[in-house]
Design an enzyme around this catalytic site. Structure first.
Site, short mmCIF file in Angstrom:
data_model
loop_
_atom_site.label_atom_id
_atom_site.label_comp_id
_atom_site.label_asym_id
_atom_site.label_seq_id
_atom_site.Cartn_x
_atom_site.Cartn_y
_atom_site.Cartn_z
N ARG A 181 3.39 4.34 6.61
CA ARG A 181 3.24 3.89 6.89
C ARG A 181 4.44 2.31 7.20
NH1 ARG A 181 -2.16 4.84 9.77
NH2 ARG A 181 -2.77 4.01 8.54
N ASP B 6 0.26 3.48 1.62
CA ASP B 6 0.17 4.18 2.99
C ASP B 6 2.10 4.92 3.71
OD1 ASP B 6 0.22 4.89 5.80
OD2 ASP B 6 -2.20 4.23 5.54
N CYS C 171 1.03 -1.17 0.24
CA CYS C 171 -0.11 0.17 0.00
C CYS C 171 0.75 1.23 0.20
CB CYS C 171 -1.07 -0.28 1.48
SG CYS C 171 -1.95 1.37 1.45
N CYS D 185 -5.81 0.44 6.71
CA CYS D 185 -6.44 0.83 5.47
C CYS D 185 -7.44 1.35 4.97
CB CYS D 185 -5.70 -0.46 3.93
SG CYS D 185 -5.47 -0.15 2.72
N HIS E 212 -1.90 -3.70 4.98
CA HIS E 212 -2.12 -3.35 6.36
C HIS E 212 -3.44 -3.09 7.16
CE1 HIS E 212 -2.37 0.35 6.30
NE2 HIS E 212 -2.44 0.75 4.84
#
Length: 241
Positions: free
Chosen positions: A70, A68, A66, A125, A122
């Site tokens: 993080r 993202d 992803c 999400c 994750h």
């Protein structure tokens, strides 16, 4: 005139562009300084670090994760630059119409000869959560449709989950499993399996609350479980007349 005075007078508050530009400059400069610090630390450990890094890459892993911020692949797995080939998009989607993902997949499998392809989602999400809603978000709605399709396939299970967080996290898991399945259906992966036995596709979930990885147990190293219409034979030669 202050911002509060502007509000009292009913006028539009003035924007302090000076402070905004200063904050932008500071955050940008922090990136440059961070790079300098990183280079210095690597060279201190190994003076030849970048000389060796510049010679090429030979990763054994393709990470499809992803976007993202993080879940950076190297940080999550404790690996170094050059050890993981990375592709990322919203909600780690792998679809046969995405030429970007397919190009990365083809290069990783056929040129770099990676041994492991990992689809890494994750918990929590945002893309998956958005796909579960009826809201419009703009252009991204067309991308989220792929995740809504995953929901449709598993609605009988998901609709029984009343806790919203649990429902999102279960769809995160199901989405990863479906994307693993999608990768196995590609001609790129299937043709590689015809030539070698050292390629596996895996599905992982990163738990942001703990940092730990959950292996979903959906790993595959052959097309045997794809179903008749998805399992491809060898490429046929077209007769030239």
């Amino acid at each position: 005139m202050s911002v509060n005075e502007n509000k009292k007078n009913g006028s539009t508050p003035a924007i302090d562009t000076g402070n905004i530009k200063l904050a932008q400059k500071q955050s940008y400069n922090a990136l440059i300084q961070g790079n300098s610090n990183w280079v210095a630390s690597r060279v201190k450990e190994d003076p030849e670090y970048f000389t060796k890094l510049a010679k090429g890459q030979c990763p054994e892993v393709l990470w499809i994760g992803c976007s993202d911020s993080r879940v950076p692949a190297n940080e999550v797995t404790g690996t170094k630059p050059g050890e993981i080939f990375v592709h990322r998009n919203i909600a780690n989607v792998c679809v046969h119409s995405d030429m970007n993902m397919l190009s990365v997949l083809d290069y990783a499998v056929n040129v770099l000869k990676v041994k492991h392809i990992i689809v890494a989602g994750h918990y929590g999400c945002g893309g998956v959560a958005a796909a579960l809603s009826n809201k419009q978000f703009g252009l991204i709605d067309n991308w989220l449709r792929h995740i809504k399709d995953v929901y449709r396939l598993h609605s009988h299970e998901l609709d029984r989950i009343t806790d919203e967080t649990q429902k999102i996290n279960r769809l995160v898991e199901l989405n990863v499993s479906e994307q693993v399945y999608n990768l196995c259906k590609t001609s790129i992966v299937q043709n590689a399996w015809m030539e070698r036995a050292d390629l596996q596709v895996h599905g992982w979930i990163v738990n942001l609350s703990t940092g730990l990885i959950k292996d979903l147990g959906v790993s595959s190293s052959s097309p045997n479980n794809l179903g008749y219409v998805y399992e491809l034979d060898g490429l046929e030669t077209i007769a030239v007349h």
